[in-house]
Design a protein around this motif. Structure first.
Motif, PDB file in Angstrom:
ATOM      1  N   GLU A 119      12.151   9.387  61.793  1.00  0.00           N
ATOM      2  CA  GLU A 119      10.920  10.178  61.746  1.00  0.00           C
ATOM      3  C   GLU A 119       9.961   9.644  60.698  1.00  0.00           C
ATOM      4  OE1 GLU A 119      13.962  11.340  61.408  1.00  0.00           O
ATOM      5  OE2 GLU A 119      14.328  12.259  63.363  1.00  0.00           O
ATOM      6  N   THR A 120      10.493   9.273  59.554  1.00  0.00           N
ATOM      7  CA  THR A 120       9.659   8.723  58.476  1.00  0.00           C
ATOM      8  C   THR A 120       9.102   7.363  58.866  1.00  0.00           C
ATOM      9  OG1 THR A 120      11.057   9.854  56.851  1.00  0.00           O
ATOM     10  CG2 THR A 120       9.617   8.106  56.032  1.00  0.00           C
ATOM     11  N   LEU A 121       9.950   6.550  59.457  1.00  0.00           N
ATOM     12  CA  LEU A 121       9.553   5.203  59.837  1.00  0.00           C
ATOM     13  C   LEU A 121       8.451   5.214  60.888  1.00  0.00           C
ATOM     14  CD1 LEU A 121      10.059   2.130  59.749  1.00  0.00           C
ATOM     15  CD2 LEU A 121      11.837   2.473  61.474  1.00  0.00           C
ATOM     16  N   SER A 122       8.574   6.054  61.891  1.00  0.00           N
ATOM     17  CA  SER A 122       7.624   6.087  62.999  1.00  0.00           C
ATOM     18  C   SER A 122       6.224   6.487  62.553  1.00  0.00           C
ATOM     19  CB  SER A 122       8.106   7.061  64.079  1.00  0.00           C
ATOM     20  OG  SER A 122       9.371   6.678  64.568  1.00  0.00           O
TER      21      SER A 122
ATOM     22  N   ALA B 271       9.173   1.492  66.663  1.00  0.00           N
ATOM     23  CA  ALA B 271      10.170   2.557  66.530  1.00  0.00           C
ATOM     24  C   ALA B 271       9.653   3.867  67.122  1.00  0.00           C
ATOM     25  CB  ALA B 271      10.538   2.755  65.065  1.00  0.00           C
ATOM     26  N   ALA B 272       8.338   4.091  67.030  1.00  0.00           N
ATOM     27  CA  ALA B 272       7.758   5.305  67.602  1.00  0.00           C
ATOM     28  C   ALA B 272       7.898   5.324  69.120  1.00  0.00           C
ATOM     29  CB  ALA B 272       6.283   5.413  67.212  1.00  0.00           C
TER      30      ALA B 272
ATOM     31  N   THR C  94      13.873  -5.475  61.702  1.00  0.00           N
ATOM     32  CA  THR C  94      13.778  -4.172  62.366  1.00  0.00           C
ATOM     33  C   THR C  94      15.086  -3.399  62.239  1.00  0.00           C
ATOM     34  OG1 THR C  94      12.281  -5.196  63.975  1.00  0.00           O
ATOM     35  CG2 THR C  94      13.136  -3.023  64.511  1.00  0.00           C
TER      36      THR C  94
ATOM     37  N   PRO D 201       5.669   0.188  57.024  1.00  0.00           N
ATOM     38  CA  PRO D 201       7.082   0.547  57.183  1.00  0.00           C
ATOM     39  C   PRO D 201       8.042  -0.232  56.294  1.00  0.00           C
ATOM     40  CG  PRO D 201       6.326  -0.736  59.059  1.00  0.00           C
ATOM     41  CD  PRO D 201       5.115  -0.394  58.259  1.00  0.00           C
TER      42      PRO D 201
ATOM     43  N   SER E  13       4.819   5.725  59.601  1.00  0.00           N
ATOM     44  CA  SER E  13       4.329   4.899  58.492  1.00  0.00           C
ATOM     45  C   SER E  13       3.520   3.708  58.973  1.00  0.00           C
ATOM     46  CB  SER E  13       5.512   4.401  57.654  1.00  0.00           C
ATOM     47  OG  SER E  13       5.056   3.524  56.639  1.00  0.00           O
TER      48      SER E  13
ATOM     49  N   VAL F  38      15.512  -2.045  58.616  1.00  0.00           N
ATOM     50  CA  VAL F  38      14.640  -0.902  58.336  1.00  0.00           C
ATOM     51  C   VAL F  38      15.170   0.352  59.023  1.00  0.00           C
ATOM     52  CG1 VAL F  38      12.310   0.012  58.588  1.00  0.00           C
ATOM     53  CG2 VAL F  38      12.630  -2.388  58.015  1.00  0.00           C
TER      54      VAL F  38
ATOM     55  N   LEU G 190       8.993   1.125  52.879  1.00  0.00           N
ATOM     56  CA  LEU G 190       9.884   2.282  52.832  1.00  0.00           C
ATOM     57  C   LEU G 190      11.316   1.881  52.498  1.00  0.00           C
ATOM     58  CD1 LEU G 190       8.632   4.174  56.026  1.00  0.00           C
ATOM     59  CD2 LEU G 190       8.049   4.651  53.630  1.00  0.00           C
TER      60      LEU G 190
ATOM     61  N   GLY H  54       7.129   0.207  62.514  1.00  0.00           N
ATOM     62  CA  GLY H  54       6.964   1.640  62.697  1.00  0.00           C
ATOM     63  C   GLY H  54       6.443   1.988  64.080  1.00  0.00           C
TER      64      GLY H  54
END
Length: 421
Positions: A272-275, A56-57, A262, A280, A277, A265, A283, A53
């Protein structure tokens, strides 16, 4: 790179090292598969379970590329360790390398204690994480569960190197299986709510590389751990061939697992959800049956417990190695004639981990752990450069070009400087 033969004195006689008597030596019992599983166990752990997460952000859909960049950076220092661990196949590896390169017992002791500190803080934080997961399942007090986790891992570590690494290897298989579960469910069974595979491949130029570079600093820490393999070198069969192969296999397998996980996922979960969490990987199983979700939670617990055991093994071997060479009190070098494990060192490590876990703000200390590791990387690479320039004699050992430790110093300093900004 390759194996080169020599006719010089054995590594144990170099750089002030003394030969230990057979009854006081650790048992050489680790082969390539066991050592690779040990390396994977200490490398693939809580990091990948929480870092997806965060990467990814920073890197967005290009997060898998950040793990590729990190793997390239880590590879330089990994190959430096491969040469040094065959030149000096002893416990307290980093301390031995620095002592050989700088002819400084005090600097070697500082490095050895830095390695121990990073392992103790990491294990303490991980033991708290394991206790928190267990608390969620059992409702038992976190403090009591922390004591139980650390005590159980100490007993296993005292049991014997073959037994303890075998247990760690079994746990590692379970841990890696969890990542394979993520890939299988993410690629095959989940409803694709994220990106498509072509979107993950970045253009060769553009501002997105800034985010990839920042994310690679996070991804780098998911690879930290392979260096702990050097600290069990004294318990490895045929270090000349076993150490380089196991280090290489660990790096390759960890990279494949990280990229695959990665990517899976990102394809299964909206960015948006992953970043946002902190958990992660869970999810991916949002639409999975409850038993599968619970099973993956258990795997996460096992992964954290494994980290405690492996860090405990590493830290106790460093203390043993330093004491065996006269840098720390001699009782820490005591090896049980029955289990052939460093009993006093293991008990000291276990008690210190417990003390840290129960009384100190582990989060604040853990933030410094990565900086300690990079500091050690710089000194280890510099030590290899000095050893090569001095033409230090050695018995048969694996060799890398001078460019490898030079690049290892450069990349480690760059990451260290970036982390201090």
């Amino acid at each position: 790179m390759g194996d080169k033969a020599g006719t010089h004195a054995p590594p144990d006689r170099q750089a002030g090292f003394t030969m230990v008597t057979p009854e006081n030596k650790l048992r050489r019992a680790l082969n390539v598969p066991l050592l690779t599983l040990y390396g994977l166990g200490v490398t693939v752990g809580a990091g990948i379970y929480v870092l997806v997460g965060a990467t990814a952000a920073e890197a967005g859909v290009f997060a898998p590329v950040s793990f590729v960049v990190a793997a390239v950076v880590v590879a330089f220092t990994a190959f430096s360790y491969a040469e040094l661990s065959t030149r000096y196949p002893v416990s307290a590896g980093e301390a031995a390398y620095v002592e050989a390169g700088f002819s400084s017992a005090s600097l070697a002791t500082v490095v050895g204690l830095a390695v121990v500190l990073s392992g103790l803080v990491s294990a303490a934080a991980v033991s708290l994480g394991a206790a928190s997961y267990l608390h969620g399942l059992t409702g038992a007090p976190t403090e009591g569960l922390t004591v139980a986790v650390v005590a159980l891992m100490a007993v296993i570590a005292l049991w014997g190197i073959t037994q303890s690494v075998t247990v760690a290897a079994v746990i590692t298989v379970i841990e890696v299986s969890g990542l394979l579960m993520v890939m299988l469910w993410g690629f095959v069974f989940s409803d694709p709510s994220g990106v498509t595979l072509p979107e993950i491949i970045p253009p060769l130029t553009g501002p997105h590389w800034v985010g990839i570079g920042t994310a690679s600093l996070l991804a780098f820490f998911a690879f930290v751990g392979f260096e702990d393999m050097a600290n069990v070198a004294e318990e490895v069969k045929d270090p000349l061939h076993t150490m380089p192969r196991a280090i290489l296999w660990t790096l390759v397998l960890a990279t494949v697992l990280y990229i695959g996980t990665t990517t899976a996922v990102l394809m299964a979960v909206p960015l948006e959800t992953l970043s946002a969490s902190a958990a992660p990987l869970l999810l991916v199983f949002a639409d999975a049956p409850a038993p599968l979700q619970q099973g993956f939670s258990l795997v996460a617990i096992v992964a954290t417990v494994n980290g405690v055991l492996i860090q405990m093994i590493m830290a106790s071997r460093v203390l043993y190695g330093l004491a065996d060479r006269g840098h720390l009190p001699k009782p820490l070098a005591y090896v049980s004639p029955k289990t052939q494990t460093p009993v006093v060192a293991t008990l000291v490590v276990g008690l210190t981990i417990l003390l840290l876990a129960l009384t100190f703000p582990i989060d604040a200390l853990a933030e410094r752990t990565s900086q300690i590791v990079l500091f050690v990387f710089v000194l280890v690479n510099l030590a290899l450069i000095r050893i090569k320039l001095a033409g230090a004699p050695a018995d048969q050992h694996f060799r890398v070009p001078m460019a490898v430790p030079v690049l290892g110093v450069g990349t480690s300093l760059l990451l260290l400087a970036t982390g201090l900004l």
